[in-house]
Write a protein that holds these residues in place. Structure first.
Motif, PDB file in Angstrom:
ATOM      1  N   MET A  13       0.824  -1.211   0.000  1.00 35.59           N
ATOM      2  CA  MET A  13       0.000   0.000   0.000  1.00 35.59           C
ATOM      3  C   MET A  13       0.858   1.260   0.000  1.00 35.59           C
ATOM      4  O   MET A  13       0.503   2.255  -0.621  1.00 35.59           O
ATOM      5  CB  MET A  13      -0.947   0.001   1.209  1.00 35.59           C
ATOM      6  N   GLN A  16       1.787   2.176  -3.454  1.00 40.06           N
ATOM      7  CA  GLN A  16       0.667   2.252  -4.392  1.00 40.06           C
ATOM      8  C   GLN A  16       0.799   3.398  -5.392  1.00 40.06           C
ATOM      9  O   GLN A  16       0.547   3.211  -6.587  1.00 40.06           O
ATOM     10  CB  GLN A  16      -0.649   2.387  -3.632  1.00 40.06           C
ATOM     11  N   GLU A  20       0.222   2.014  -8.931  1.00 37.55           N
ATOM     12  CA  GLU A  20      -1.201   2.008  -9.264  1.00 37.55           C
ATOM     13  C   GLU A  20      -1.416   1.939 -10.778  1.00 37.55           C
ATOM     14  O   GLU A  20      -0.694   2.543 -11.550  1.00 37.55           O
ATOM     15  CB  GLU A  20      -1.870   3.252  -8.704  1.00 37.55           C
ATOM     16  N   TRP A 105      -5.832  -4.093  -7.301  1.00 31.95           N
ATOM     17  CA  TRP A 105      -5.671  -2.898  -6.466  1.00 31.95           C
ATOM     18  C   TRP A 105      -6.859  -2.599  -5.560  1.00 31.95           C
ATOM     19  O   TRP A 105      -6.670  -2.212  -4.398  1.00 31.95           O
ATOM     20  CB  TRP A 105      -5.315  -1.678  -7.312  1.00 31.95           C
ATOM     21  N   GLU A 109      -6.777  -1.571  -1.591  1.00 35.97           N
ATOM     22  CA  GLU A 109      -7.366  -0.319  -1.116  1.00 35.97           C
ATOM     23  C   GLU A 109      -8.378  -0.582  -0.017  1.00 35.97           C
ATOM     24  O   GLU A 109      -8.398   0.120   0.995  1.00 35.97           O
ATOM     25  CB  GLU A 109      -8.007   0.433  -2.286  1.00 35.97           C
ATOM     26  N   ASN A 110      -9.219  -1.608  -0.184  1.00 35.49           N
ATOM     27  CA  ASN A 110     -10.192  -1.954   0.854  1.00 35.49           C
ATOM     28  C   ASN A 110      -9.498  -2.479   2.102  1.00 35.49           C
ATOM     29  O   ASN A 110      -9.983  -2.268   3.214  1.00 35.49           O
ATOM     30  CB  ASN A 110     -11.205  -2.970   0.337  1.00 35.49           C
ATOM     31  N   THR A 113      -8.730   0.091   4.699  1.00 42.58           N
ATOM     32  CA  THR A 113      -9.819   0.684   5.469  1.00 42.58           C
ATOM     33  C   THR A 113     -10.185  -0.146   6.694  1.00 42.58           C
ATOM     34  O   THR A 113     -11.059   0.245   7.452  1.00 42.58           O
ATOM     35  CB  THR A 113     -11.079   0.857   4.590  1.00 42.58           C
TER      36      THR A 113
END
Length: 140
Positions: A13, A16, A20, A105, A109-110, A113
């Protein structure tokens, strides 16, 4: 640069913005191979277009599998990845040589969170759950 030591998923991450919208190859630095497996992985990734390509070894020593991860396969379908299994049910030892397509990706990203620290196998299992094509490659 990884500012917080929160595992491999955290390291990915932190990279990223540089990766990305690109496919990328992950090579963990704590593994040594006596032969160069990368050309074969790249060839397989290019020819079969998986969303995730994961290298593995057939391993006869269960203690080695217990320190890594394994997976369960039925016919040719991947069912689940298991991190540091207490009692490995398969001879498959997952490696830290993995190619990810850019389709993966959103799972990273999740992962960012959540409050829990995620392992690579969590990303693999999410990918399977949501129908992405995860392929394994024996590099023995």
């Amino acid at each position: 640069m990884q500012t917080i030591q929160n595992g491999i998923v955290g390291a990915i991450m932190s990279a990223q913005k540089h990766l990305e919208n690109q496919d990328f190859l992950l090579l963990l630095g704590d593994e040594y191979y006596s032969l160069n497996i990368i050309p074969g992985l790249l060839k397989t990734f290019t020819s079969s277009s998986p969303d995730i390509l994961i290298a593995y070894l057939l391993e006869s020593q269960q203690e080695r599998i217990k320190n890594n991860y394994t997976f369960i396969v039925k016919d040719t379908r991947l069912l689940q990845f298991i991190e540091k299994p207490q009692d490995p049910m398969t001879p498959f030892m997952g490696l830290g040589s993995i190619i990810f397509s850019k389709k993966v990706w959103p799972f990273f990203e999740n992962a960012g969170t959540t409050n829990k620290s995620l392992e690579l196998v969590d990303i693999f299992n999410l990918a399977i759950k949501y129908g992405l094509y995860c392929q394994i490659k024996n590099v023995n």
